[in-house]
Design an enzyme around this catalytic site. Structure first.
Site, PDB file in Angstrom:
ATOM      1  N   LYS A 257       1.073  -1.296  -0.185  1.00  0.00           N
ATOM      2  CA  LYS A 257      -0.164   0.014   0.158  1.00  0.00           C
ATOM      3  C   LYS A 257       0.482   1.159  -0.173  1.00  0.00           C
ATOM      4  CE  LYS A 257      -2.633  -1.080   3.641  1.00  0.00           C
ATOM      5  NZ  LYS A 257      -1.597  -3.029   3.727  1.00  0.00           N
ATOM      6  N   THR A 258       2.485   1.697   1.066  1.00  0.00           N
ATOM      7  CA  THR A 258       2.380   1.978   1.145  1.00  0.00           C
ATOM      8  C   THR A 258       3.459   1.816  -0.276  1.00  0.00           C
ATOM      9  OG1 THR A 258       2.901   2.288   3.373  1.00  0.00           O
ATOM     10  CG2 THR A 258       4.612   4.219   2.648  1.00  0.00           C
TER      11      THR A 258
ATOM     12  N   ASP B 146      -2.319   7.905   3.917  1.00  0.00           N
ATOM     13  CA  ASP B 146      -1.460   6.443   4.471  1.00  0.00           C
ATOM     14  C   ASP B 146      -2.299   6.609   5.319  1.00  0.00           C
ATOM     15  OD1 ASP B 146      -0.816   4.148   3.673  1.00  0.00           O
ATOM     16  OD2 ASP B 146       1.381   4.935   4.623  1.00  0.00           O
ATOM     17  N   GLU B 147      -2.993   5.272   5.707  1.00  0.00           N
ATOM     18  CA  GLU B 147      -3.173   4.277   6.770  1.00  0.00           C
ATOM     19  C   GLU B 147      -4.360   5.258   7.317  1.00  0.00           C
ATOM     20  OE1 GLU B 147      -1.743   1.894   8.701  1.00  0.00           O
ATOM     21  OE2 GLU B 147       0.782   2.480   8.404  1.00  0.00           O
TER      22      GLU B 147
ATOM     23  N   GLN C 148      -5.758  -3.611  10.452  1.00  0.00           N
ATOM     24  CA  GLN C 148      -4.397  -2.628  11.248  1.00  0.00           C
ATOM     25  C   GLN C 148      -5.443  -1.177  11.513  1.00  0.00           C
ATOM     26  OE1 GLN C 148      -0.814  -2.274   9.357  1.00  0.00           O
ATOM     27  NE2 GLN C 148      -1.978  -3.503   7.635  1.00  0.00           N
TER      28      GLN C 148
ATOM     29  N   ARG D  11       4.860  -7.519  11.138  1.00  0.00           N
ATOM     30  CA  ARG D  11       5.892  -7.065  10.949  1.00  0.00           C
ATOM     31  C   ARG D  11       6.934  -7.320  10.213  1.00  0.00           C
ATOM     32  NH1 ARG D  11       3.289  -3.227   9.367  1.00  0.00           N
ATOM     33  NH2 ARG D  11       1.626  -3.946   9.531  1.00  0.00           N
TER      34      ARG D  11
END
Ligand code: ATP
Ligand code: MG
Length: 730
Positions: free
Chosen positions: A38-39, A224-225, A255, A606
Site C-alpha cells: 500500500k505504502t 496513508d493508514e 490494522q 511486521r
C-alpha cells in the site's frame, strides 16, 4: 531521472498495484492487507502523477502516519524523480495543519507565533485549571481529565457542546475544567496537538475563501493508514479534497489500532458510501512475510467481528515455523531474546538493525533494556522517555519557547527559577497575576518588574536579571545562527553549570543538551525568529517513532502501537499473555478484544522471515508479581505452522531437561539439568500452616528452588517457594 512510464512501472509492481498507481483522477480506495504494498503504491502513484505531468510537486498533499514515514517517502521519491521534485506538502496531519495555521491561522485569531503544548505541558495546564476550580486531583486524576478533553476535541466538541453532552458526574467535572483550560491556552498563545487539527478545520469552516484557496491548491490528496483517521482528520481530508475530488486513500481495516484516540475504522469501510463513484483496488499478494507468518497472523485476525474478509498470500514459500516459547519470567524472557539475538547475528548473518522486539506496554521495556545494557547489545528504544521529554531538554526548550512567545506561561514557570535564581512561587504568581490583570504578556510585565505590586526589592532585582538574560539572547538571535544562540543560552542561563555537575549522569544530560544544540544546525539557512519558530515547531511535532535513528546500529525496542507501517526481518513479540495482550483494560470494553487482535496482527505482520512469540509464566509488572496465562491468541495458531521447542513449558529447567526455546532453534543438545528434584505435582493436595488446605495448580523448578502455585480452599491462589513454605502433604 528515472523514466516512470507504464512499462517501467510494470516491472516494479504487480497488476492491481499498477492499476492503482496509474488510475485516472477521481476518488480511489486502496484497501488491502498488511505488507501488500500500500505504502509503495502511494509512493509510486505520487511519482507517476508528477512524471506524467498530471500534477506538479506543489499540487500534491500526502499525509503519512509519522514524520519518519514522510521522510522515507521523500527519500524514495527523490530517488525516483530526482532531487527537489518530491511534493513539498508531505507529512503527518499535525505537521500539515501546523503549517496551514502558521500561514492562515490569524484569520481565526490564532497568532502566527503560537507555541505547541505537548502532553506534559497540557497536563500542567489542566492541573492549574483544576486548582483554580478547587477540584481534588485525587478524586479526579488530571490525566483522565486531560484525556477526556482530548477525546472531546477529536470528536470536534468545544466546551459548550461537551457540557451539553456530559451525561455522568466525571464528564460534568471535566466540562467545568474544559473552558478554563481553553482560556489558559489562549492566554499563553498555545495550541495542543488536538487543537492543531481542530483549528485547521475551524479555519476552513469559518472562512470559505481560505478553504477555497487550499482546495484549489491541492489537486491531489493522498492519505496513508487511512483506517486510523478520527473524526477531525476525516473532516479535514473531506474538506480539502472536496473541490477536485482527487482523493486517494490507502488502508487496512485489520490494522486499525487507535480507537482510543478516536480513530474510526468505519471511515475506510464507508469510503464507498462517501464516494459512490470511487475506484476500489484490492491487493492480496504480500511481499513482506513468509506464508507461515501470514497464516499465524490470519489465525488471530479472522475472528474479528467487523472486518472485511481478505486473506494474504505470498510467493515466498512457507519459511521457518513461528516459534512459540514459554519463559519463566520477564528476566528470562529478556535473556532469551538477548541470546537468540546473538545467535542470529553471529550465525545467521542478521544485523541488529534487522531485529525488533515488540511489547504491549512501555513498562515492559525496562527488563529488556536492562538486559541489553548488561549484555552489551546496542538498542534503540522507541516510545519510552523520549529525547524531548527528558528534563534537561524540556528546560532548554522552555527558554527558547519563552523567547519566541512571551505569553507562554508553562515555559515561563518552568525556567524562571531553573537554575535557581531566588525567584519563588509567590513572585511567579504575582508576575502572572499582573499579566492577567493588565491583559498583556508575561514578557511585557517583566520589562518593568518594579511596577508589579507586592514584590520585594530582591525579587524585583532577580526578575530584572532574568529579563536581561532573555532580552540579550533575543538580540543575539538577530545576529547569529540559531545553533550558536542555543550555545550561548546554555552557558548564560546557567543550565550547563547546573547539568554538568561532574557525575556520570550529569555528563549524560550534558551530552543530550549538546545533541539538542546540534539539531538546530538544520535551520542554518533561516535567520532569527523564523529559524527559532521552525525549530520549535519541529521539536513539538516529533512523535515517538521519529526518535528512531536509522543510522545508529542497534536492535529496536518498540511498542505494538508504534511499530505500525514498519518492517523487520526478525520480530520478537514478548508478553503474549492474558492481561497484557489482550490487555486487561480491553477485556472490560465492548470491542476491546477485537482491537487487541488487530494490535497482535499488526505486530505479527511486521516480520519478514522470523517471528518469535514469547509468553511468560510469571511477570512482575507495576510492582507486583502476576501469574499469567498464555494469551488466548496463541491457542488459535494452527499447530502445523508453529514450533514449540522441547522443554519450553519449563524453560528454566524441568527435571532432566534444561532445554530453552533456543535449543530447538540452534539444534544444540540441552545443557545438563540442575540437581533439583521436583517434590510436588499439579493436582496434589497439601496443607499450609497459615493458609490451610489447598491443591497444587502448578509446580515449576527454578534455578535454585521449586516454585508452587497453590489454590487454597479459603484464601485463593498463592505463589510459594517449596523450600521456604511450611507445607505438608494432606
Ligand atoms: P503495511 O500494511 O504494514 O503498512 P503496506 O501494505 O504499506 O504494509 P509496503 O510497506 O508498501 O506494504 O510493502 C511491504 C514490502 O513489500 C516492502 O518492503 C515493499 O517494498 C515490498 N513490495 C511491495 N510490493 C512489491 C512488488 N510489487 N515487488 C517487490 N516488492 C514489493
Ligand atoms: Mg504501509
Amino acid at each position: 531521472m528515472t523514466a516512470l512510464g507504464v512499462s517501467e512501472l510494470a516491472g516494479l509492481l504487480n497488476e492491481p498495484q499498477l492499476e492503482a498507481v496509474t488510475a485516472a483522477d477521481g476518488p480511489l480506495l486502496i484497501f488491502a492487507g498488511a505488507g501488500s504494498g500500500k505504502t509503495r503504491v502511494l509512493t509510486y502513484r505520487i511519482a507517476h502523477l508528477i512524471e506524467s505531468g498530471r500534477a506538479q510537486p506543489d499540487d500534491i498533499l500526502a499525509v503519512t502516519f509519522t514524520n519518519k514515514a514522510a521522510k522515507e517517502m521523500r527519500a524514495r521519491l527523490e530517488e525516483l524523480l530526482g532531487p527537489g521534485r518530491a511534493p513539498v506538502w508531505m507529512g503527518t496531519f499535525h505537521s500539515i495543519c501546523g503549517r496551514i495555521l502558521r500561514r492562515d491561522g490569524d484569520l481565526i485569531g490564532i497568532s502566527r507565533s503560537f507555541v505547541i503544548y505537548d502532553q506534559a505541558d497540557r497536563l500542567a495546564v489542566v492541573k492549574r485549571a483544576m486548582q483554580k476550580l478547587g477540584l481534588d486531583e485525587k478524586k479526579f486524576p488530571p490525566n483522565s481529565v486531560s484525556a477526556k478533553i482530548s477525546h472531546a476535541k477529536n470528536e470536534m466538541q468545544g466546551p459548550a457542546e461537551f457540557a451539553q453532552a456530559a451525561d455522568d458526574y466525571f464528564a460534568e467535572v471535566v466540562s467545568r475544567v474544559y473552558p478554563v483550560y481553553e482560556t489558559a491556552m489562549r492566554d499563553a498563545g498555545a495550541l495542543d496537538f488536538d487543537d492543531m487539527l481542530l483549528m485547521a478545520v475551524r479555519l476552513f469552516q469559518q472562512d470559505p475563501t481560505c478553504l477555497a484557496r487550499w482546495q484549489s491548491r491541492f489537486r491531489q490528496v493522498l492519505v496513508d493508514e487511512y483506517q486510523d483517521t478520527n473524526k477531525v482528520q476525516y473532516t479535514l481530508v473531506k474538506l480539502l479534497a472536496e473541490k477536485h475530488r482527487n482523493l486517494c486513500v490507502v488502508g487496512d481495516d485489520d490494522q486499525s489500532i487507535y480507537r482510543f484516540r478516536g480513530a474510526d475504522v468505519r471511515n475506510i469501510l464507508f469510503f464507498e458510501r462517501d464516494f459512490p463513484d470511487a475506484t476500489i483496488v484490492k491487493l492480496e499478494q504480500n511481499y513482506r512475510s513468509t506464508q507461515n507468518i501470514l497464516d499465524a497472523a490470519y489465525a488471530v485476525i479472522r475472528s474479528v467481528a467487523e472486518r472485511a474478509e481478505k486473506k494474504l498470500w505470498t510467493s515466498e514459500g512457507k519459511g521457518s515455523k513461528v516459534l512459540l516459547g514459554q519463559v519463566y519470567d520477564e528476566q528470562e524472557e529478556a535473556d532469551t531474546v538477548a541470546s537468540e539475538v546473538r545467535r542470529l547475528t553471529n550465525q545467521e548473518g542478521y544485523s541488529l538493525a534487522d531485529i525488533a522486539v515488540l511489547y504491549r506496554t512501555n513498562a515492559q521495556s525496562r527488563s529488556l533494556e536492562e538486559t541489553m545494557v548488561r549484555q552489551g547489545i546496542p538498542y534503540k528504544l522507541v516510545g519510552g522517555t523520549r529525547f524531548y521529554e527528558r528534563r534537561e531538554i524540556k528546560d532548554a526548550l522552555a527558554y527558547l519557547r519563552f523567547m519566541f512567545n512571551p505569553a507562554d506561561a508553562v515555559a515561563f514557570r518552568r525556567i524562571v527559577n531553573v537554575p535557581r535564581r531566588k525567584i519563588g512561587d509567590k513572585t511567579t504568581a504575582l508576575v502572572e497575576a499582573a499579566a492577567a490583570t493588565r491583559g498583556v504578556t508575561i514578557g511585557a510585565v517583566l520589562q518593568e518588574p518594579g511596577s508589579i505590586a507586592g514584590l520585594t526589592a530582591a525579587a524585583v532585582e532577580a526578575l530584572g536579571g532574568f529579563r536581561d538574560l532573555l532580552d540579550n539572547l533575543s538580540a543575539e538571535l538577530e545576529q547569529h545562527p540559531l545553533q550558536e544562540v542555543i550555545g550561548m543560552m546554555l552557558v548564560r542561563s546557567g543550565l550547563q553549570g547546573m547539568v554538568a555537575d561532574g557525575t556520570p549522569e550529569g555528563e549524560d544530560h550534558w551530552q543530550n543538551l549538546l545533541e539538542f544544540k546540534g539539531l538546530a544546525s538544520e535551520y542554518s539557512g533561516l535567520t532569527g525568529r523564523e529559524a527559532l519558530g521552525r525549530f520549535l515547531e519541529e521539536a513539538a511535532l516529533v512523535s515517538d517513532v521519529d526518535g528512531l535513528d536509522e543510522t545508529r546500529p542497534g536492535l529496536t525496542l518498540i511498542t505494538l502501537h508504534m511499530v505500525k507501517g514498519l518492517e523487520f526481518p526478525v520480530v520478537f513479540m514478548t508478553g503474549m499473555e492474558e492481561g497484557l495482550l489482550p490487555h486487561i483494560r480491553a477485556l472490560e470494553e465492548p470491542g476491546g478484544v477485537d482491537e487487541e487482535r488487530r494490535l497482535c496482527y499488526v505486530g505479527m505482520t511486521r516480520a519478514k522471515r522470523r517471528l518469535y512469540l514469547f509468553h511468560s509464566f510469571r511477570r512482575h509488572l507495576f510492582g507486583t508479581a502476576n501469574l499469567n496465562m498464555p494469551s488466548r491468541f496463541l491457542a488459535e495458531l494452527p499447530e502445523d505452522i508453529i514450533e514449540r521447542p522441547a522443554g519450553s513449558i519449563r524453560v528454566q529447567g524441568g527435571p532432566g531437561n534444561r532445554a530453552t526455546v533456543l535449543d530447538a532453534v540452534s539444534r544444540q543438545p540441552p545443557a545438563p539439568a540442575p540437581p533439583l528434584v521436583q517434590r510436588y505435582q499439579a493436582g496434589q493436595r497439601i496443607k499450609h500452616r497459615t493458609f490451610g488446605a489447598g491443591v497444587i495448580v502448578k509446580s515449576t523448578l527454578t534455578r535454585t528452588d521449586e516454585e508452587l502455585i497453590v489454590r487454597f480452599d479459603n484464601v485463593g491462589i498463592k505463589i510459594l517457594s517449596a523450600s521456604m513454605a511450611p507445607l505438608e502433604s494432606e
